[in-house]
Design a protein around this motif. Structure first.
Motif, PDB file in Angstrom:
ATOM      1  N   ILE A 146     -32.992 -39.405 -44.277  1.00 10.22           N
ATOM      2  CA  ILE A 146     -32.476 -39.119 -45.621  1.00 10.22           C
ATOM      3  C   ILE A 146     -32.971 -40.068 -46.702  1.00 10.22           C
ATOM      4  CG2 ILE A 146     -30.404 -37.960 -44.803  1.00 10.22           C
ATOM      5  CD1 ILE A 146     -28.865 -40.523 -45.454  1.00 10.22           C
ATOM      6  N   SER A 202     -18.551 -41.269 -36.621  1.00  9.25           N
ATOM      7  CA  SER A 202     -18.496 -39.965 -35.966  1.00  9.25           C
ATOM      8  C   SER A 202     -19.397 -39.954 -34.734  1.00  9.25           C
ATOM      9  CB  SER A 202     -18.940 -38.881 -36.946  1.00  9.25           C
ATOM     10  OG  SER A 202     -18.999 -37.636 -36.292  1.00  9.25           O
ATOM     11  N   GLN A 248     -24.610 -34.542 -37.120  1.00  8.91           N
ATOM     12  CA  GLN A 248     -24.570 -33.886 -38.430  1.00  8.91           C
ATOM     13  C   GLN A 248     -23.531 -34.544 -39.336  1.00  8.91           C
ATOM     14  OE1 GLN A 248     -26.800 -31.738 -39.509  1.00  8.91           O
ATOM     15  NE2 GLN A 248     -25.840 -31.791 -41.515  1.00  8.91           N
ATOM     16  N   GLN A 249     -22.373 -34.900 -38.773  1.00 12.59           N
ATOM     17  CA  GLN A 249     -21.342 -35.578 -39.568  1.00 12.59           C
ATOM     18  C   GLN A 249     -21.807 -36.966 -39.981  1.00 12.59           C
ATOM     19  OE1 GLN A 249     -18.336 -34.246 -40.740  1.00 12.59           O
ATOM     20  NE2 GLN A 249     -18.506 -36.088 -41.996  1.00 12.59           N
ATOM     21  N   GLN A 250     -22.487 -37.666 -39.089  1.00 13.43           N
ATOM     22  CA  GLN A 250     -23.021 -38.986 -39.421  1.00 13.43           C
ATOM     23  C   GLN A 250     -24.029 -38.886 -40.558  1.00 13.43           C
ATOM     24  OE1 GLN A 250     -24.512 -39.929 -35.531  1.00 13.43           O
ATOM     25  NE2 GLN A 250     -22.786 -41.298 -35.088  1.00 13.43           N
ATOM     26  N   LEU A 251     -24.865 -37.868 -40.505  1.00 17.31           N
ATOM     27  CA  LEU A 251     -25.854 -37.645 -41.552  1.00 17.31           C
ATOM     28  C   LEU A 251     -25.163 -37.368 -42.885  1.00 17.31           C
ATOM     29  CD1 LEU A 251     -28.957 -37.485 -41.832  1.00 17.31           C
ATOM     30  CD2 LEU A 251     -28.759 -35.029 -41.452  1.00 17.31           C
ATOM     31  N   GLN A 252     -24.130 -36.546 -42.866  1.00 15.28           N
ATOM     32  CA  GLN A 252     -23.368 -36.251 -44.087  1.00 15.28           C
ATOM     33  C   GLN A 252     -22.704 -37.507 -44.640  1.00 15.28           C
ATOM     34  OE1 GLN A 252     -21.016 -32.901 -42.414  1.00 15.28           O
ATOM     35  NE2 GLN A 252     -21.626 -31.843 -44.293  1.00 15.28           N
ATOM     36  N   ASP A 253     -22.090 -38.294 -43.774  1.00 16.31           N
ATOM     37  CA  ASP A 253     -21.404 -39.510 -44.220  1.00 16.31           C
ATOM     38  C   ASP A 253     -22.383 -40.497 -44.843  1.00 16.31           C
ATOM     39  OD1 ASP A 253     -19.015 -38.460 -43.291  1.00 16.31           O
ATOM     40  OD2 ASP A 253     -18.937 -39.740 -41.501  1.00 16.31           O
ATOM     41  N   THR A 294     -25.345 -39.883 -46.112  1.00 16.75           N
ATOM     42  CA  THR A 294     -25.851 -39.304 -47.362  1.00 16.75           C
ATOM     43  C   THR A 294     -24.846 -39.515 -48.484  1.00 16.75           C
ATOM     44  OG1 THR A 294     -27.129 -37.645 -46.151  1.00 16.75           O
ATOM     45  CG2 THR A 294     -26.649 -37.177 -48.471  1.00 16.75           C
ATOM     46  N   LEU A 295     -23.588 -39.271 -48.202  1.00 20.56           N
ATOM     47  CA  LEU A 295     -22.523 -39.464 -49.190  1.00 20.56           C
ATOM     48  C   LEU A 295     -22.464 -40.919 -49.660  1.00 20.56           C
ATOM     49  CD1 LEU A 295     -19.906 -38.331 -50.611  1.00 20.56           C
ATOM     50  CD2 LEU A 295     -18.692 -39.157 -48.587  1.00 20.56           C
ATOM     51  N   ASN A 336     -25.720 -41.764 -51.699  1.00 16.95           N
ATOM     52  CA  ASN A 336     -25.718 -41.097 -53.005  1.00 16.95           C
ATOM     53  C   ASN A 336     -24.736 -41.759 -53.961  1.00 16.95           C
ATOM     54  OD1 ASN A 336     -27.685 -39.248 -52.315  1.00 16.95           O
ATOM     55  ND2 ASN A 336     -26.239 -37.621 -51.821  1.00 16.95           N
TER      56      ASN A 336
END
Length: 143
Positions: free
Chosen positions: A30, A117, A121-126, A128-129, A132
């Motif tokens: 990311i 997590s 996928q959840q780790q990637l979302q976290d 990224t959040l 950002n």
């Protein structure tokens, strides 16, 4: 004036080697322009912070570490006037998440607490959040 942060360095402190590998992989996916400085022990991360002139962009830390815990690291940074004035965002990414630990962490003015997590996928979302938010947010050493 506060020292400008290094916009591409993230400190990651966790005693689990597998988590270092996974986190590095996620970060490359990311944010490939970021550099990850990984530490297995909080004492080593503290020594790095005390020696470097340019503070990192962000600190991500596990609570449960051998020797100095993540909470003790945060307490030490907060008690050190020079380190505190650097205003380095400090976020816990930990497992398990315990209410009393969350409360203690926020008494030490951490800027976030996320559960580690077991789902990629959840780790990637976290991650990224988190990135950002801190890339967009202003704080004393980012103006």
């Amino acid at each position: 004036m506060y020292p400008q942060t290094d916009p591409r360095v993230i400190l990651y402190i966790d005693s689990d080697e597998d988590d270092h590998f996974l986190f590095g992989s996620l970060l490359k996916t990311i944010a490939p322009d970021f550099t990850l400085k990984s530490f297995m022990r909080a004492e080593d991360a503290l020594a790095y912070l005390q020696q470097t002139e340019q503070p990192p962009f962000l600190i991500l830390c596990e609570v449960l570490l051998p020797g100095m815990t993540g909470l003790e690291l945060r307490r030490t940074i907060y008690a050190d006037e020079q380190l505190r004035k650097r205003s380095i965002p400090f976020v816990f990414v930990s497992d398990p998440v315990i209410q009393s630990v969350i409360e203690e962490a926020f008494e030490l003015t951490v800027q976030g607490f996320f559960e580690k997590s077991h789902n990629r996928q959840q780790q990637l979302q976290d991650l990224t959040l988190i990135l950002n938010y801190w890339q967009t947010s202003f704080h004393p050493n980012k103006v």
